[in-house]
Design an enzyme around this catalytic site. Structure first.
Site, short mmCIF file in Angstrom:
data_model
loop_
_atom_site.label_atom_id
_atom_site.label_comp_id
_atom_site.label_asym_id
_atom_site.label_seq_id
_atom_site.Cartn_x
_atom_site.Cartn_y
_atom_site.Cartn_z
N CYS A 54 2.44 -19.50 12.36
CA CYS A 54 2.19 -20.60 11.43
C CYS A 54 3.49 -20.83 10.65
O CYS A 54 3.97 -19.91 9.97
CB CYS A 54 1.06 -20.20 10.50
SG CYS A 54 0.71 -21.39 9.18
N CYS A 93 5.01 -27.46 13.08
CA CYS A 93 3.67 -26.90 12.78
C CYS A 93 3.06 -26.51 14.12
O CYS A 93 3.14 -27.27 15.09
CB CYS A 93 2.81 -27.97 12.09
SG CYS A 93 1.08 -27.51 11.93
#
Ligand code: DGL
Length: 262
Positions: free
Chosen positions: A73, A183
């Site tokens: 992440c 992302c």
């Protein structure tokens, strides 16, 4: 220790895009994936909240006996990996937007970065961007709402196409030739992005680099598995199990997935 699993966590299902790269690069390793979907998106949260959630996920993966942790992440890495490395002895692999390769290869000297607010406003991202993109214009756009739609299983929807088009437009006006996906949820948007973007624009993400780095660090720490058979994989979510299962199925990932409270 060697035969313990690689732990991987993300704010939700997006990090499965990183899991795929890891499983390809290290096919004999066992893995445990945590989708913290109950608390997604991280991108809107404060640094303190992101650190607290990252600690919670790490504690769970340690309880499940993982030998290394991949923070799959960008938002958690750019806000919390420094703190995690301070607190725990095991190695952590992080992920950051691939600004460096884009800055080195751009011909128009204009690079687009699509990421969460949490990533784009982080100290680590600013540092990396200042370091590698000195003579480049970086067009940063916050992908507000994209993670939420992916977490609801709404990838191929008119709503998603409209949102993406509006985020890409200012980048096209600036004549970017590289689009960095900052992302881990966004690789799932590549088929839609390919329809929106002119053909010459190259989309890059950091998935392969993270998998390579995981292998390097396991090797350095003498932690590579001794297994010779294909690894076993467990996926856990504290959100909707069907959403995780759908994305795994769509990616041909045959595996065990379960609900877990963490
Ligand atoms: N996959 C996370 C990332 O790479 C999504 C962040 C979020 O939950 O907002 O940044």
């Amino acid at each position: 220790m060697n035969n313990q699993a690689i732990g991987i966590f993300d704010s939700g299902i997006g990090g499965t895009s990183i899991w795929k790269e890891i499983a390809t690069t290290l096919p004999n390793e066992d893995t445990i994936y945590l989708a913290d979907s109950k608390y997604a998106p991280y991108g809107k949260r404060s640094k303190e909240e992101i650190i607290a959630l990252s600690i919670k996920n790490t504690e769970k993966l340690l309880e499940l006996q993982c030998k290394i942790i991949v923070v799959a992440c960008n938002t958690a890495t750019t806000n919390a990996v420094k703190e995690l490395r301070k607190r725990y002895k095991i190695p952590f692999i992080g992920i950051e937007p691939a600004i460096k390769p884009a800055a080195l290869q751009t011909k128009t000297k204009k690079v687009g970065v699509l990421a969460t607010k949490g990533t784009l406003t982080s100290e680590l991202f600013t540092k990396t961007s200042d370091l590698y993109a000195q003579n480049i214009e970086v067009i940063e756009v916050i992908g507000t709402g994209l993670v939420e739609l992916i977490e609801e299983g709404k990838i191929y929807t008119p709503e998603m196409t409209t949102l993406l088009t509006s985020y890409i437009q200012p980048m096209l006006e600036k004549d970017i030739d590289y689009l960095v996906l900052g992302c881990t949820h966004y690789p799932y948007l590549v088929p839609i992005l390919k329809q929106i973007l002119p053909k010459h624009i190259i989309i890059i993400d950091s998935g392969e680099a993270v998998a390579r780095q995981t292998k390097v660090i396991l090797t350095k720490n003498n932690l590579l598995t001794k297994n010779i058979q294909t690894g076993t994989h467990h996926f856990f979510t504290n959100g909707k199990l069907s959403i995780l299962q759908d994305i795994l199925k769509a990616s041909n990932i045959p595996t065990v997935s379960k609900l877990l409270d963490f």
